[in-house]
Design an enzyme around this catalytic site. Structure first.
Site, mmCIF file in Angstrom:
data_model
loop_
_atom_site.group_PDB
_atom_site.id
_atom_site.type_symbol
_atom_site.label_atom_id
_atom_site.label_comp_id
_atom_site.label_asym_id
_atom_site.label_seq_id
_atom_site.Cartn_x
_atom_site.Cartn_y
_atom_site.Cartn_z
ATOM 1 N N ASP A 187 46.501 29.644 30.738
ATOM 2 C CA ASP A 187 45.033 29.686 30.724
ATOM 3 C C ASP A 187 44.439 28.539 31.545
ATOM 4 O O ASP A 187 44.870 27.395 31.434
ATOM 5 C CB ASP A 187 44.509 29.563 29.294
ATOM 6 C CG ASP A 187 45.002 30.674 28.379
ATOM 7 O OD1 ASP A 187 46.132 31.149 28.579
ATOM 8 O OD2 ASP A 187 44.258 31.058 27.464
ATOM 9 N N ASP A 216 43.118 34.627 31.493
ATOM 10 C CA ASP A 216 42.085 33.701 31.022
ATOM 11 C C ASP A 216 41.714 32.699 32.108
ATOM 12 O O ASP A 216 41.795 31.482 31.930
ATOM 13 C CB ASP A 216 42.531 32.981 29.742
ATOM 14 C CG ASP A 216 42.311 33.836 28.502
ATOM 15 O OD1 ASP A 216 42.035 35.045 28.664
ATOM 16 O OD2 ASP A 216 42.413 33.317 27.380
ATOM 17 N N ASN A 248 42.743 38.019 27.647
ATOM 18 C CA ASN A 248 41.726 38.596 26.763
ATOM 19 C C ASN A 248 40.310 38.159 27.147
ATOM 20 O O ASN A 248 39.332 38.763 26.696
ATOM 21 C CB ASN A 248 42.009 38.218 25.300
ATOM 22 C CG ASN A 248 41.878 36.733 25.032
ATOM 23 O OD1 ASN A 248 42.461 35.917 25.735
ATOM 24 N ND2 ASN A 248 41.120 36.367 24.019
ATOM 25 N N HIS A 249 40.171 37.135 27.996
ATOM 26 C CA HIS A 249 38.843 36.733 28.460
ATOM 27 C C HIS A 249 38.465 37.410 29.776
ATOM 28 O O HIS A 249 37.333 37.204 30.243
ATOM 29 C CB HIS A 249 38.760 35.213 28.612
ATOM 30 C CG HIS A 249 38.500 34.510 27.322
ATOM 31 N ND1 HIS A 249 37.242 34.128 26.917
ATOM 32 C CD2 HIS A 249 39.343 34.150 26.321
ATOM 33 C CE1 HIS A 249 37.315 33.548 25.735
ATOM 34 N NE2 HIS A 249 38.578 33.543 25.347
ATOM 35 N N HIS A 498 47.577 32.103 25.967
ATOM 36 C CA HIS A 498 46.659 32.518 24.899
ATOM 37 C C HIS A 498 46.387 31.464 23.840
ATOM 38 O O HIS A 498 45.365 31.516 23.159
ATOM 39 C CB HIS A 498 47.223 33.790 24.238
ATOM 40 C CG HIS A 498 46.255 34.539 23.378
ATOM 41 N ND1 HIS A 498 44.946 34.779 23.739
ATOM 42 C CD2 HIS A 498 46.406 35.119 22.161
ATOM 43 C CE1 HIS A 498 44.349 35.485 22.799
ATOM 44 N NE2 HIS A 498 45.203 35.690 21.828
ATOM 45 N N ASP A 674 17.358 40.486 27.753
ATOM 46 C CA ASP A 674 16.751 39.803 28.899
ATOM 47 C C ASP A 674 17.444 40.253 30.180
ATOM 48 O O ASP A 674 18.280 39.554 30.743
ATOM 49 C CB ASP A 674 16.882 38.290 28.706
ATOM 50 C CG ASP A 674 16.232 37.500 29.832
ATOM 51 O OD1 ASP A 674 15.324 38.045 30.493
ATOM 52 O OD2 ASP A 674 16.640 36.348 30.062
ATOM 53 N N ASP A 676 16.576 40.611 33.286
ATOM 54 C CA ASP A 676 16.437 39.841 34.520
ATOM 55 C C ASP A 676 16.906 38.394 34.362
ATOM 56 O O ASP A 676 16.827 37.606 35.303
ATOM 57 C CB ASP A 676 14.988 39.853 35.002
ATOM 58 C CG ASP A 676 14.027 39.246 33.978
ATOM 59 O OD1 ASP A 676 14.478 38.925 32.855
ATOM 60 O OD2 ASP A 676 12.836 39.110 34.304
ATOM 61 N N SER A 678 15.647 35.880 32.957
ATOM 62 C CA SER A 678 14.590 34.907 33.243
ATOM 63 C C SER A 678 14.501 33.829 32.173
ATOM 64 O O SER A 678 13.868 32.798 32.380
ATOM 65 C CB SER A 678 13.244 35.624 33.346
ATOM 66 O OG SER A 678 12.898 36.215 32.098
ATOM 67 N N ASP A 718 1.126 32.977 25.389
ATOM 68 C CA ASP A 718 1.007 33.958 26.471
ATOM 69 C C ASP A 718 1.729 35.261 26.153
ATOM 70 O O ASP A 718 1.876 36.128 27.016
ATOM 71 C CB ASP A 718 1.551 33.378 27.779
ATOM 72 C CG ASP A 718 3.042 33.057 27.695
ATOM 73 O OD1 ASP A 718 3.590 33.100 26.569
ATOM 74 O OD2 ASP A 718 3.650 32.753 28.735
#
Length: 747
Positions: A187, A216, A248-249, A498, A674, A676, A678, A718
């Site tokens: 890893d 990984d 696994n990642h 791992h 979310d 985009d 932002s 806002d």
């Protein structure tokens, strides 16, 4: 004067005799001193080793608990996608986009990257394909100088990588007859400095220096995109000498929690979504295993008692986009015709009941019932309608969905020695509950199961194969499982990664299993070494250790242990604070007289049952709480050193604790909403987040409380919420740190 002189001479003579006595101690006294020094040193080393071990236990237990939470959240998403979209018709579209994203038509064009202009002001590397050594050298130099590769070149590199990986088999077979040695790395987790140090010590990838990187590559570290780009670049340059296994990642759902998705979107704001889509495709195309000389098997996680390398060679690996994504076991596969007949009989039975019963049944068909159907209960989390009902293996597991009560398996009588099995599934159909048997696992479930075991499993010292309860996925495999697989396929050694190891590597199962981990300082500065393996034609592994650090070398061993211990205890205290109400309820069950104290044994028992972390609570007690004069534990002192980041008076204590505890899960759901990236969401999207979140937890959170919370964190009024500020408000703050900062400010 004469007398005075004689007295002085006599005194000097006595001093000389005394000095000689001091300088020449008896052998018995010398031996006694040596024994005392040796005893003291042994106690010192033993105490240091004990601190090092429990620090390691804390780090690893919290890491595995996080992975378990991620698996639970992912299985919840899978369940919602597979079932509620079909039951309600208008299911969670955002989950569908996350787990089964629609490919952007723009990405289908082979040369779409040519449409992206590279400005003249760009000073980073400009790649030309096919890649040359000068291109990879330019990448190395640029990344050392903290430069970022332009999105146009990233997309083109990813396209070329995808084309190459499509041609590769599931299991790569290598031979040492064409090279002197093969280097195997574990890893890296986004640690660019570790990768550069390996290249510096061992040499750059080439025909003379072939490499196998065992998964990984991304997540957790801050340079994941640079690490994976370098690995892909060398793969394109030397496809016969650079080999990458999937970990696994290498999973787009894991990337949501552990940082890779966020890193890509921060570094490539304009084309981040296209880059992530290509990474998702590439990760699913990575080979899952490598075999050297037909004798050494290299996989990321491990094996199970059902692992079949021949079957693994034949699966369509690209279909497993995520090992966390349960294979579809949708309600369409169930015999709903039979369900309808059963429901009809139930309704005819209801019609013969008294009117009061019918009116009660009618009252259940209200929006409240529909809302309750979407709520998922923790008590049902042990029941699985996916992997646990799979007949391919009874010894492996993946955290199953927190099944709603209206879709919960009904336990049937079974022998106490037999594990719990799911025989009946409660399905809401035509406003009634119907019982149908779950279908047998199809072929694609068996394929998914093989991949999960390869990516997620860990070795254990006991024989046999059992579910990996700490991680929540894969299995624990014993020495007998290892030996059986090696004999079956004519192998002699299993190399896996791992798991972080303090020395960078570890041998187990009588030397037949080697764990290699290449990310040094994984938990904390100085917490562990990294290592890699070199294999020659004699197939005898040789280990090389290192530690990337600019400060660790200046610290003594005691200072390194103290720094890692402090970091681990901080993380553990945050866990205590996030589960405060559960812990207090557990303590008060033992404290019937409200004395504010319990015995040490009772204190440890409550912590074990609530937190379920594999740590030595009794040993850690002096660091976490204080004792009363009678030797009992003052349990409220567990929470004295911590407090909220930004106190919000509008938030009820119960809601605040929920936010502290599931802060990471909320962030993941928010990142999905979310689109985009932002960092801002509307108040309506905020409510949508909470609807999903409350369904995930199986708790009812009052809409009015959520509205009050939204208004309180909409600071500029806002109509949008800065989620970074929201998360900052629900961060655990250590009061001692604040005191230190105030003192430093005064000085």
């Amino acid at each position: 004067m004469g007398c005075g002189t004689s007295v002085a001479t006599e005194t000097q003579g006595k001093r000389v005799e005394t000095d000689e006595a001091v300088k020449t101690p008896t052998p018995a006294l010398t031996m006694k001193a040596a024994v005392l020094i040796q005893r003291w040193y042994r106690r010192y080393v033993a105490r240091l080793e004990m601190r090092r071990r429990y620090t390691w236990n804390i780090f690893q237990s919290i890491e595995y608990a996080g992975e378990q939470d991620q698996l639970q959240l992912s299985s919840f998403f899978s369940f919602m996608l597979d079932n509620f979209t079909q039951l309600n018709g208008n299911g969670p579209d955002l989950i569908s986009q996350l787990l089964d994203p629609v490919v952007d038509p723009w990405l289908d064009r082979e040369t779409c990257y040519n449409l992206i202009p590279v400005p003249e002001s760009y000073t980073g590397p400009r790649l030309s394909f096919p890649l040359s050594v000068s291109d990879t050298n330019a990448l190395l130099s640029a990344f050392k100088e903290q430069q970022t590769l332009h999105a146009r070149y990233v997309l083109q590199l990813l396209y070329e990588t995808k084309k190459l990986l499509k041609q590769m088999p599931n299991i790569i077979h290598l031979s040492t007859s064409y090279t002197k040695e093969i280097t195997i790395c574990g890893d890296l987790h986004g640690r660019l400095d570790d990768l550069l140090l390996i290249f510096y010590k061992n040499g750059l990838p080439s025909a003379e220096t072939p490499y196998v990187f065992n998964g990984d590559f991304v997540d957790r570290g801050k340079k994941s995109i640079e690490v994976v780009i370098l690995l892909f670049a060398y793969l394109l340059l030397y496809p016969d000498y650079m080999h990458l296994n999937r970990g696994n990642h290498e999973d787009h759902i894991m990337n949501l929690r552990y940082g890779f998705t966020k890193e890509v979107m921060q570094k490539y704001k304009t084309h981040g979504r296209e880059i992530l889509q290509l990474f998702q495709d590439i990760f699913s195309l990575l080979p899952v295993a490598t075999v050297i000389d037909g004798k050494i098997l290299i996989v990321h996680g491990g094996i199970s008692d059902q692992t079949d390398l021949d079957f693994l060679s034949s699966i369509e690996r690209h279909k497993v986009k995520s090992a966390l994504r349960f294979p579809r076991r949708s309600l369409e596969q169930l015999d709903l015709g039979q369900s309808y007949r059963q429901a009809k009989r139930m309704r005819s039975t209801d019609s013969s009941r008294p009117s009061s019963s019918r009116s009660h049944s009618k009252n259940q068909r209200t929006p409240n019932l529909r809302k309750r159907r979407c709520g998922l209960s923790r008590q049902d989390s042990a029941a699985s309608i996916s992997s646990s009902s799979s007949s391919s293996s009874s010894s492996s597991s993946l955290c199953s969905p927190r099944t709603p009560s209206c879709l919960s398996p009904r336990p049937c009588p079974s022998s106490p020695s037999m594990p719990y099995t799911v025989n009946v599934l409660q399905v809401p159909f035509l406003d009634s509950l119907s019982s149908v048997p779950p279908p047998s696992p199809p072929q694609h479930e068996r394929e998914w199961k093989q991949v999960v075991d390869i990516l997620w499993s860990d070795p254990k010292t006991q024989d046999g194969c059992s579910p990996n309860t700490f991680r929540g996925g894969g299995c624990y495999f014993g020495p007998d499982v290892t030996q059986r697989l090696l004999l079956q396929h004519g192998l002699q050694l299993l190399i896996r990664s791992h798991e972080c190891k303090q020395e960078g590597y570890e041998l187990c199962h009588g030397g037949q299993v080697i764990t290699i981990f290449s990310a040094s300082n994984y938990y904390e500065e100085g917490s562990n070494r990294g290592a890699y393996i070199k294999l020659g034609r004699e197939l005898v592994p040789r280990f090389y250790q290192y530690q990337v650090s600019r400060t660790t070398r200046k610290l003594t061993l005691t200072q390194r242990v103290r720094a890692a211990e402090g970091s681990a205890l901080r993380a553990l205290k945050e866990k205590l604070f996030a589960h405060r109400s559960e812990l207090m309820a557990g303590f008060q069950q033992y404290d019937q007289n409200n004395t504010g104290s319990v015995s040490v044994s009772e204190w440890a028992q409550v912590l074990e049952s609530v937190l379920r972390l594999d740590v030595p609570w009794r040993t850690l007690r002096p660091h976490l709480t204080r004792l009363a004069p009678d030797g009992s534990v003052e349990y409220q002192s567990c929470f004295e050193d911590m407090g909220p980041g930004i106190p919000l008076p509008q938030v009820t204590p119960n809601l605040a604790e929920t936010l502290f505890r599931y802060r990471t899960d909320i962030e993941i759901i928010f990142n999905i909403i979310d689109k985009d990236h932002s960092g801002l969401i509307s108040t309506e999207e905020f409510r949508h987040t909470w609807r999903l979140f409350s369904a995930h937890l199986g708790v009812d959170i009052d809409d009015r409380a959520i509205d009050d919370l939204a208004r309180s964190i909409d600071f500029n009024k806002d109509g949008s919420i800065d989620f970074t500020e929201f998360l900052e408000a629900f961060r655990v703050v250590h009061k001692l740190d604040n005191k230190d900062q105030q003192l430093n400010g005064k000085t």
